[in-house]
Design a protein around this motif. Structure first.
Motif, PDB file in Angstrom:
ATOM      1  N   TYR A  63      -0.999   5.142  -8.713  1.00 39.75           N
ATOM      2  CA  TYR A  63       0.048   4.460  -7.961  1.00 39.75           C
ATOM      3  C   TYR A  63       1.165   3.997  -8.890  1.00 39.75           C
ATOM      4  O   TYR A  63       2.351   4.121  -8.559  1.00 39.75           O
ATOM      5  N   ALA A  64       0.801   3.456 -10.055  1.00 33.04           N
ATOM      6  CA  ALA A  64       1.810   2.993 -11.009  1.00 33.04           C
ATOM      7  C   ALA A  64       2.639   4.170 -11.531  1.00 33.04           C
ATOM      8  O   ALA A  64       3.862   4.051 -11.681  1.00 33.04           O
ATOM      9  N   GLY A  65       2.000   5.292 -11.795  1.00 35.30           N
ATOM     10  CA  GLY A  65       2.737   6.466 -12.257  1.00 35.30           C
ATOM     11  C   GLY A  65       3.697   6.989 -11.209  1.00 35.30           C
ATOM     12  O   GLY A  65       4.856   7.325 -11.507  1.00 35.30           O
ATOM     13  N   ILE A  66       3.235   7.056  -9.965  1.00 39.84           N
ATOM     14  CA  ILE A  66       4.106   7.516  -8.877  1.00 39.84           C
ATOM     15  C   ILE A  66       5.267   6.553  -8.686  1.00 39.84           C
ATOM     16  O   ILE A  66       6.422   6.969  -8.501  1.00 39.84           O
ATOM     17  N   ALA A  67       4.983   5.245  -8.743  1.00 40.44           N
ATOM     18  CA  ALA A  67       6.049   4.254  -8.585  1.00 40.44           C
ATOM     19  C   ALA A  67       7.056   4.342  -9.731  1.00 40.44           C
ATOM     20  O   ALA A  67       8.270   4.235  -9.513  1.00 40.44           O
ATOM     21  N   GLY A  68       6.564   4.559 -10.941  1.00 39.65           N
ATOM     22  CA  GLY A  68       7.483   4.692 -12.076  1.00 39.65           C
ATOM     23  C   GLY A  68       8.384   5.905 -11.957  1.00 39.65           C
ATOM     24  O   GLY A  68       9.594   5.819 -12.193  1.00 39.65           O
ATOM     25  N   LEU A  98       2.785  -0.209   2.393  1.00 45.32           N
ATOM     26  CA  LEU A  98       1.827  -0.596   3.432  1.00 45.32           C
ATOM     27  C   LEU A  98       0.789   0.501   3.675  1.00 45.32           C
ATOM     28  O   LEU A  98      -0.386   0.204   3.923  1.00 45.32           O
ATOM     29  N   PHE A  99       1.193   1.764   3.572  1.00 41.72           N
ATOM     30  CA  PHE A  99       0.239   2.856   3.712  1.00 41.72           C
ATOM     31  C   PHE A  99      -0.793   2.817   2.586  1.00 41.72           C
ATOM     32  O   PHE A  99      -1.989   2.995   2.828  1.00 41.72           O
ATOM     33  N   ILE A 100      -0.343   2.566   1.359  1.00 42.83           N
ATOM     34  CA  ILE A 100      -1.272   2.476   0.230  1.00 42.83           C
ATOM     35  C   ILE A 100      -2.226   1.300   0.416  1.00 42.83           C
ATOM     36  O   ILE A 100      -3.437   1.420   0.191  1.00 42.83           O
ATOM     37  N   LEU A 101      -1.706   0.150   0.849  1.00 45.02           N
ATOM     38  CA  LEU A 101      -2.567  -1.007   1.084  1.00 45.02           C
ATOM     39  C   LEU A 101      -3.578  -0.744   2.191  1.00 45.02           C
ATOM     40  O   LEU A 101      -4.757  -1.113   2.069  1.00 45.02           O
ATOM     41  N   ALA A 102      -3.152  -0.089   3.267  1.00 39.45           N
ATOM     42  CA  ALA A 102      -4.080   0.225   4.353  1.00 39.45           C
ATOM     43  C   ALA A 102      -5.151   1.203   3.884  1.00 39.45           C
ATOM     44  O   ALA A 102      -6.334   1.055   4.223  1.00 39.45           O
ATOM     45  N   THR A 103      -4.766   2.168   3.083  1.00 39.01           N
ATOM     46  CA  THR A 103      -5.730   3.126   2.554  1.00 39.01           C
ATOM     47  C   THR A 103      -6.748   2.424   1.661  1.00 39.01           C
ATOM     48  O   THR A 103      -7.956   2.696   1.750  1.00 39.01           O
ATOM     49  N   GLU A 104      -6.309   1.517   0.819  1.00 40.22           N
ATOM     50  CA  GLU A 104      -7.227   0.782  -0.042  1.00 40.22           C
ATOM     51  C   GLU A 104      -8.133  -0.149   0.774  1.00 40.22           C
ATOM     52  O   GLU A 104      -9.304  -0.303   0.446  1.00 40.22           O
ATOM     53  N   CYS A 105      -7.591  -0.756   1.817  1.00 38.24           N
ATOM     54  CA  CYS A 105      -8.440  -1.618   2.674  1.00 38.24           C
ATOM     55  C   CYS A 105      -9.536  -0.790   3.325  1.00 38.24           C
ATOM     56  O   CYS A 105     -10.688  -1.229   3.390  1.00 38.24           O
ATOM     57  N   VAL A 106      -9.198   0.394   3.810  1.00 38.63           N
ATOM     58  CA  VAL A 106     -10.208   1.245   4.427  1.00 38.63           C
ATOM     59  C   VAL A 106     -11.228   1.693   3.390  1.00 38.63           C
ATOM     60  O   VAL A 106     -12.431   1.753   3.652  1.00 38.63           O
ATOM     61  N   ALA A 107     -10.776   1.973   2.164  1.00 33.57           N
ATOM     62  CA  ALA A 107     -11.694   2.415   1.119  1.00 33.57           C
ATOM     63  C   ALA A 107     -12.648   1.299   0.713  1.00 33.57           C
ATOM     64  O   ALA A 107     -13.796   1.591   0.322  1.00 33.57           O
ATOM     65  N   TRP A 108     -12.228   0.062   0.777  1.00 32.35           N
ATOM     66  CA  TRP A 108     -13.072  -1.041   0.301  1.00 32.35           C
ATOM     67  C   TRP A 108     -13.865  -1.724   1.400  1.00 32.35           C
ATOM     68  O   TRP A 108     -14.705  -2.589   1.101  1.00 32.35           O
ATOM     69  N   THR A 109     -13.643  -1.404   2.671  1.00 29.92           N
ATOM     70  CA  THR A 109     -14.384  -2.107   3.726  1.00 29.92           C
ATOM     71  C   THR A 109     -15.846  -1.690   3.778  1.00 29.92           C
ATOM     72  O   THR A 109     -16.703  -2.496   4.121  1.00 29.92           O
ATOM     73  N   GLY A 110     -16.166  -0.460   3.424  1.00 30.97           N
ATOM     74  CA  GLY A 110     -17.545  -0.011   3.536  1.00 30.97           C
ATOM     75  C   GLY A 110     -18.330  -0.091   2.242  1.00 30.97           C
ATOM     76  O   GLY A 110     -19.382   0.527   2.114  1.00 30.97           O
ATOM     77  N   THR A 111     -17.888  -0.865   1.262  1.00 35.85           N
ATOM     78  CA  THR A 111     -18.565  -0.922  -0.039  1.00 35.85           C
ATOM     79  C   THR A 111     -19.296  -2.229  -0.252  1.00 35.85           C
ATOM     80  O   THR A 111     -19.208  -2.819  -1.315  1.00 35.85           O
TER      81      THR A 111
END
Length: 112
Positions: A63-68, A98-111
């Motif tokens: 994400y940092a590389g893409i943002a840079g 917001l898409f990145i945050l939603a993707t990370e929330c979905v990735a971390w909800t089942g862990t």
């Protein structure tokens, strides 16, 4: 000897299609190895759970590389070429975040 077959738009299209076919074949080969080694997926799930923090750090680096690249290269060129999109660009960038945050929330909800 010049390669006239891979010149121009048609050549680039042929190259892209062939690269995508090779990548797809490689992914299917890797999936078949995983299925032969771990048909139930328990070992793969355990590995994903055990290495979730390393994978999260890797995603943050991506994400940092893409943002840079976006902030230093793509955004200035985009604004130079199409200055009329300046007003709508922050909203589009916010939607990306917001898409990145939603993707990370979905990735971390089942862990749990």
């Amino acid at each position: 000897m010049k390669r006239t077959w891979f010149r121009g738009r048609t050549g680039r299209f042929i190259m892209m299609v062939s690269v995508l076919v090779l990548i797809t074949a490689g992914m299917f080969a890797l999936a078949s190895v995983f299925m032969a080694y771990d048909p139930d997926g328990h070992l793969t799930r355990r590995w994903l759970h055990d290495s979730r923090w390393a994978l999260f750090a890797w995603r943050l680096m991506m994400y940092a590389g893409i943002a840079g690249v976006w902030l230093m290269k793509v955004r200035p060129q985009l604004l130079r070429r199409w200055p009329e999109v300046r007003a709508r660009l922050p909203r589009t960038e916010l939607l990306g975040v917001l898409f990145i945050l939603a993707t990370e929330c979905v990735a971390w909800t089942g862990t749990a």
